[in-house]
Write a protein that holds these residues in place. Sequence first.
Motif, PDB file in Angstrom:
ATOM      1  N   LYS A 256      -3.261 -32.214 -17.512  1.00 17.23           N
ATOM      2  CA  LYS A 256      -1.879 -31.828 -17.286  1.00 17.23           C
ATOM      3  C   LYS A 256      -1.615 -31.609 -15.794  1.00 17.23           C
ATOM      4  O   LYS A 256      -2.514 -31.268 -15.033  1.00 17.23           O
ATOM      5  CB  LYS A 256      -1.554 -30.532 -18.042  1.00 17.23           C
ATOM      6  N   LYS A 257      -0.348 -31.785 -15.423  1.00 14.29           N
ATOM      7  CA  LYS A 257       0.074 -31.523 -14.054  1.00 14.29           C
ATOM      8  C   LYS A 257       1.183 -30.483 -14.066  1.00 14.29           C
ATOM      9  O   LYS A 257       2.170 -30.622 -14.799  1.00 14.29           O
ATOM     10  CB  LYS A 257       0.569 -32.798 -13.367  1.00 14.29           C
ATOM     11  N   ILE A 258       1.003 -29.419 -13.278  1.00 12.79           N
ATOM     12  CA  ILE A 258       1.994 -28.359 -13.154  1.00 12.79           C
ATOM     13  C   ILE A 258       2.203 -28.056 -11.677  1.00 12.79           C
ATOM     14  O   ILE A 258       1.522 -28.618 -10.814  1.00 12.79           O
ATOM     15  CB  ILE A 258       1.541 -27.074 -13.895  1.00 12.79           C
ATOM     16  N   LYS A 259       3.146 -27.161 -11.379  1.00 10.80           N
ATOM     17  CA  LYS A 259       3.353 -26.699 -10.011  1.00 10.80           C
ATOM     18  C   LYS A 259       2.723 -25.312  -9.865  1.00 10.80           C
ATOM     19  O   LYS A 259       2.989 -24.418 -10.669  1.00 10.80           O
ATOM     20  CB  LYS A 259       4.844 -26.606  -9.690  1.00 10.80           C
ATOM     21  N   VAL A 260       1.877 -25.147  -8.875  1.00 15.44           N
ATOM     22  CA  VAL A 260       1.302 -23.847  -8.549  1.00 15.44           C
ATOM     23  C   VAL A 260       1.547 -23.620  -7.065  1.00 15.44           C
ATOM     24  O   VAL A 260       1.082 -24.402  -6.241  1.00 15.44           O
ATOM     25  CB  VAL A 260      -0.208 -23.785  -8.855  1.00 15.44           C
ATOM     26  N   ALA A 261       2.292 -22.567  -6.747  1.00 15.41           N
ATOM     27  CA  ALA A 261       2.652 -22.290  -5.357  1.00 15.41           C
ATOM     28  C   ALA A 261       3.268 -23.531  -4.703  1.00 15.41           C
ATOM     29  O   ALA A 261       2.944 -23.899  -3.574  1.00 15.41           O
ATOM     30  CB  ALA A 261       1.447 -21.811  -4.569  1.00 15.41           C
ATOM     31  N   GLN A 262       4.126 -24.209  -5.444  1.00 12.84           N
ATOM     32  CA  GLN A 262       4.866 -25.392  -4.997  1.00 12.84           C
ATOM     33  C   GLN A 262       3.992 -26.607  -4.726  1.00 12.84           C
ATOM     34  O   GLN A 262       4.435 -27.562  -4.085  1.00 12.84           O
ATOM     35  CB  GLN A 262       5.705 -25.063  -3.744  1.00 12.84           C
ATOM     36  N   ARG A 263       2.776 -26.578  -5.229  1.00 14.79           N
ATOM     37  CA  ARG A 263       1.883 -27.729  -5.058  1.00 14.79           C
ATOM     38  C   ARG A 263       1.591 -28.364  -6.405  1.00 14.79           C
ATOM     39  O   ARG A 263       1.300 -27.670  -7.390  1.00 14.79           O
ATOM     40  CB  ARG A 263       0.546 -27.295  -4.415  1.00 14.79           C
ATOM     41  N   GLY A 264       1.663 -29.693  -6.455  1.00 14.49           N
ATOM     42  CA  GLY A 264       1.288 -30.397  -7.669  1.00 14.49           C
ATOM     43  C   GLY A 264      -0.163 -30.090  -7.999  1.00 14.49           C
ATOM     44  O   GLY A 264      -1.035 -30.225  -7.132  1.00 14.49           O
ATOM     45  N   THR A 265      -0.425 -29.679  -9.236  1.00  7.49           N
ATOM     46  CA  THR A 265      -1.742 -29.167  -9.604  1.00  7.49           C
ATOM     47  C   THR A 265      -2.201 -29.787 -10.911  1.00  7.49           C
ATOM     48  O   THR A 265      -1.472 -29.776 -11.906  1.00  7.49           O
ATOM     49  CB  THR A 265      -1.687 -27.632  -9.746  1.00  7.49           C
ATOM     50  N   HIS A 266      -3.417 -30.327 -10.911  1.00  2.54           N
ATOM     51  CA  HIS A 266      -3.976 -31.001 -12.081  1.00  2.54           C
ATOM     52  C   HIS A 266      -5.100 -30.167 -12.679  1.00  2.54           C
ATOM     53  O   HIS A 266      -5.953 -29.668 -11.956  1.00  2.54           O
ATOM     54  CB  HIS A 266      -4.510 -32.379 -11.678  1.00  2.54           C
ATOM     55  N   PHE A 267      -5.102 -30.052 -14.015  1.00  2.00           N
ATOM     56  CA  PHE A 267      -6.141 -29.273 -14.674  1.00  2.00           C
ATOM     57  C   PHE A 267      -6.254 -29.684 -16.133  1.00  2.00           C
ATOM     58  O   PHE A 267      -5.381 -30.362 -16.684  1.00  2.00           O
ATOM     59  CB  PHE A 267      -5.845 -27.770 -14.567  1.00  2.00           C
ATOM     60  N   CYS A 268      -7.343 -29.259 -16.770  1.00  2.00           N
ATOM     61  CA  CYS A 268      -7.546 -29.508 -18.194  1.00  2.00           C
ATOM     62  C   CYS A 268      -7.171 -28.235 -18.952  1.00  2.00           C
ATOM     63  O   CYS A 268      -7.798 -27.192 -18.753  1.00  2.00           O
ATOM     64  CB  CYS A 268      -9.003 -29.873 -18.481  1.00  2.00           C
ATOM     65  N   PRO A 269      -6.170 -28.289 -19.834  1.00  2.00           N
ATOM     66  CA  PRO A 269      -5.737 -27.078 -20.542  1.00  2.00           C
ATOM     67  C   PRO A 269      -6.755 -26.542 -21.543  1.00  2.00           C
ATOM     68  O   PRO A 269      -6.651 -25.395 -21.972  1.00  2.00           O
ATOM     69  CB  PRO A 269      -4.454 -27.531 -21.254  1.00  2.00           C
ATOM     70  N   THR A 270      -7.751 -27.342 -21.888  1.00  2.00           N
ATOM     71  CA  THR A 270      -8.800 -26.870 -22.795  1.00  2.00           C
ATOM     72  C   THR A 270      -9.968 -26.267 -22.027  1.00  2.00           C
ATOM     73  O   THR A 270     -10.450 -25.175 -22.346  1.00  2.00           O
ATOM     74  CB  THR A 270      -9.301 -28.017 -23.686  1.00  2.00           C
ATOM     75  N   CYS A 271     -10.432 -26.957 -20.995  1.00  2.00           N
ATOM     76  CA  CYS A 271     -11.581 -26.473 -20.211  1.00  2.00           C
ATOM     77  C   CYS A 271     -11.204 -25.334 -19.267  1.00  2.00           C
ATOM     78  O   CYS A 271     -12.056 -24.519 -18.905  1.00  2.00           O
ATOM     79  CB  CYS A 271     -12.167 -27.607 -19.377  1.00  2.00           C
ATOM     80  N   GLN A 272      -9.928 -25.289 -18.841  1.00  2.00           N
ATOM     81  CA  GLN A 272      -9.504 -24.323 -17.830  1.00  2.00           C
ATOM     82  C   GLN A 272      -8.377 -23.448 -18.401  1.00  2.00           C
ATOM     83  O   GLN A 272      -7.216 -23.619 -18.053  1.00  2.00           O
ATOM     84  CB  GLN A 272      -9.021 -25.046 -16.573  1.00  2.00           C
ATOM     85  N   THR A 273      -8.738 -22.535 -19.248  1.00  2.00           N
ATOM     86  CA  THR A 273      -7.725 -21.669 -19.861  1.00  2.00           C
ATOM     87  C   THR A 273      -7.424 -20.464 -18.965  1.00  2.00           C
ATOM     88  O   THR A 273      -8.314 -19.952 -18.279  1.00  2.00           O
ATOM     89  CB  THR A 273      -8.198 -21.172 -21.233  1.00  2.00           C
ATOM     90  N   LEU A 274      -6.163 -20.043 -18.984  1.00  2.00           N
ATOM     91  CA  LEU A 274      -5.755 -18.868 -18.232  1.00  2.00           C
ATOM     92  C   LEU A 274      -6.072 -17.626 -19.068  1.00  2.00           C
ATOM     93  O   LEU A 274      -5.515 -17.422 -20.147  1.00  2.00           O
ATOM     94  CB  LEU A 274      -4.264 -18.936 -17.936  1.00  2.00           C
ATOM     95  N   LYS A 275      -6.970 -16.821 -18.560  1.00  2.00           N
ATOM     96  CA  LYS A 275      -7.468 -15.671 -19.318  1.00  2.00           C
ATOM     97  C   LYS A 275      -6.766 -14.378 -18.917  1.00  2.00           C
ATOM     98  O   LYS A 275      -6.613 -14.097 -17.727  1.00  2.00           O
ATOM     99  CB  LYS A 275      -8.979 -15.529 -19.109  1.00  2.00           C
ATOM    100  N   VAL A 276      -6.329 -13.625 -19.899  1.00  2.00           N
ATOM    101  CA  VAL A 276      -5.699 -12.321 -19.667  1.00  2.00           C
ATOM    102  C   VAL A 276      -6.794 -11.267 -19.718  1.00  2.00           C
ATOM    103  O   VAL A 276      -7.513 -11.131 -20.720  1.00  2.00           O
ATOM    104  CB  VAL A 276      -4.618 -12.018 -20.712  1.00  2.00           C
ATOM    105  N   ARG A 277      -6.942 -10.518 -18.613  1.00  2.31           N
ATOM    106  CA  ARG A 277      -8.014  -9.524 -18.525  1.00  2.31           C
ATOM    107  C   ARG A 277      -7.459  -8.193 -18.052  1.00  2.31           C
ATOM    108  O   ARG A 277      -6.535  -8.143 -17.248  1.00  2.31           O
ATOM    109  CB  ARG A 277      -9.123 -10.002 -17.574  1.00  2.31           C
ATOM    110  N   ASN A 278      -8.043  -7.140 -18.536  1.00  7.13           N
ATOM    111  CA  ASN A 278      -7.631  -5.789 -18.130  1.00  7.13           C
ATOM    112  C   ASN A 278      -8.261  -5.444 -16.776  1.00  7.13           C
ATOM    113  O   ASN A 278      -9.364  -5.861 -16.473  1.00  7.13           O
ATOM    114  CB  ASN A 278      -8.088  -4.765 -19.174  1.00  7.13           C
TER     115      ASN A 278
END
Length: 278
Positions: A256-278
């Motif tokens: 997938k390609k998204i914008k992060v800090a206004q930069r085009g960013t490529h990543f795998c949504p399965t291998c690179q999950t955004l984790k919520v941590r305390n």
Amino acid sequence: MPELPEVETVRKGLEKLVVGKTINEVTILWSRIIESPESDIFAQQLIGQTIEKMERRGKFLIFKLTNYDMISHLRMEGKYETHEPEDERTKHTHVIFTFTDGTELRYLDVRKFGRMVLVPKNQGENYKGILALGPEPVPDQFKLSEFRLKLKKHHKAIKPLLLDQRLVTGLGNIYVDEALWEAKIHPEQPADTLKPKEVEALYYAIIDVLGRAVEAGGTTIRSYLNALGEAGTFQISLNVYGQTEKPCPRCTTPIKKIKVAQRGTHFCPTCQTLKVRN
């Protein structure tokens, strides 16, 4: 573009092509390329200077001259080419260094973003832009313990933090995406939430990705060629950058390609999950 591997490849090319040559004349066709001193003084001071060595710090090239250091930042699309005097000048040629043997080194820049500055001999390392840089991405300078401590001080997303050059120098958009994929870290993961094993994986991924890219001569995207007129080959090794909707080499999930800090960013949504941590 160009990033550290491309700039290092340019340095190596210039080392072969211009080290030992003496400057006879400097023609400046776009004065804003010259940061300091004023362009006419810059040109005058370079006459009679011999290029003794080519160095690099981060994405900065440093021409080691007889009496000066000339610092050059290529920014987005700057590049150097060697020419014979009779070769046609393109409209994007902005600075020409003519040597005593008649050959020329030309600086070309479509966007005119690149900059050059002349400082006293051996003072290149003290230039403001270089002083702000983090360590080079090699084990004897880039230390895991220091990297871990610095990440803990930032709640900022990991990708823009890596792009700002203070944690480690030389990473641009392409190689941050590749290193984060290799380390299985989401580009928006807050830096201070990374676990020790993730920090270690990222540390080694940065060294590995940049090291392999340097060996490959960089990545050729659009018009990049090195100083020898050769294209880099690392683009055939890219796992996520520019691979939108292609299968992840690790799990086959579409990239997938998204914008992060206004930069085009490529990543795998399965291998690179955004984790919520305390």
